[in-house]
Design a protein around this motif. Structure first.
Motif, PDB file in Angstrom:
ATOM      1  N   GLY A  28       0.853  -1.190   0.109  1.00 41.59           N
ATOM      2  CA  GLY A  28      -0.079  -0.059  -0.037  1.00 41.59           C
ATOM      3  C   GLY A  28       0.630   1.365   0.096  1.00 41.59           C
ATOM      4  N   VAL A 151      -5.800   4.473  -0.739  1.00 41.21           N
ATOM      5  CA  VAL A 151      -5.328   3.302  -0.058  1.00 41.21           C
ATOM      6  C   VAL A 151      -5.555   3.086   1.346  1.00 41.21           C
ATOM      7  CG1 VAL A 151      -3.370   1.759   0.608  1.00 41.21           C
ATOM      8  CG2 VAL A 151      -3.373   2.746  -1.543  1.00 41.21           C
ATOM      9  N   ASP A 153      -5.396   1.246   4.669  1.00 39.24           N
ATOM     10  CA  ASP A 153      -4.527   0.488   5.393  1.00 39.24           C
ATOM     11  C   ASP A 153      -5.199   0.108   6.919  1.00 39.24           C
ATOM     12  OD1 ASP A 153      -2.517  -1.284   6.058  1.00 39.24           O
ATOM     13  OD2 ASP A 153      -1.068   0.196   6.616  1.00 39.24           O
TER      14      ASP A 153
END
Length: 210
Positions: A28, A151, A153
């Protein structure tokens, strides 16, 4: 961790799940250029032009950076405790020279309302919020420069189950409203099943290969 020849289509949520240490977070961060990849290539379709950011020097991709953002698992550590929320949310706008100071403030107020907080919260500091509220602030900051790709995470792993559902639903609503594209990283299969299509990963002797 190996992800080979995988395209993430516009408007898609691609889930990444794997064992601890398999490199989910590393991938990521490579994708958003926080880490330099040791192998493989990362290509973006930028207004019809394919840009290989894994081969592009840092100083040449500043303008492109506003197209992608990242939500962190430990959102508190990603928020400067000495900065007011207004400064945190508008900092990306200032970095990219987007809008006047008044326009940035108006954008921050609008986004805070959209994520379920209030414009009054802009004058507070990160420690004055709960974990779920801080993640909403992280989402607000990510949205401030109108990215196309985010992204995520492990954005809900540190939250209570009831709060997890609220944040997941918020992310889904924002995705539909703004036509966002997500790479969603999680160790929780039920979360991945809820929000995305699945991509299983396993440890590899090579660092993040995309």
């Amino acid at each position: 961790m190996c992800i080979r020849d995988r395209n993430i289509r516009e408007g898609e949520t691609l889930g990444v799940v794997g064992e601890s240490g398999s490199g989910k977070t590393t991938v990521g961060r490579c994708i958003v250029k926080l880490f330099p990849p040791t192998a493989g290539r990362i290509k973006y379709n930028f207004n019809g032009k394919i840009l290989d950011i894994s081969r592009t020097p840092e100083h040449q991709i500043k303008d492109f950076r506003k197209n992608f953002q990242m939500l962190f698992q430990d959102v508190y550590s990603s928020l400067d405790p000495k900065m007011k929320i207004l400064d945190i949310v508008t900092e990306p706008l200032a970095i990219h020279n987007i809008g006047t100071e008044k326009k940035r403030f108006e954008t921050a107020c609008e986004l805070m309302t959209r994520v379920g907080l209030t414009p009054d919260d802009l004058q507070k500091y990160p420690h004055q919020f709960s974990g779920g509220q801080r993640q909403r602030i992280g989402i607000t900051r990510a949205l401030s420069i109108q990215p196309k790709f985010i992204v995520c995470d492990e954005p809900v792993s540190a939250l209570d189950v009831s709060v997890q559902a609220q944040i997941l639903n918020l992310l889904q609503e924002l995705k539909d409203e703004l036509n966002l594209t997500y790479l969603f990283i999680s160790h929780n299969l039920s979360v991945i099943e809820h929000i995305s299509c699945l991509l299983y990963t396993s440890p590899s002797p090579r660092d993040a290969t995309l």
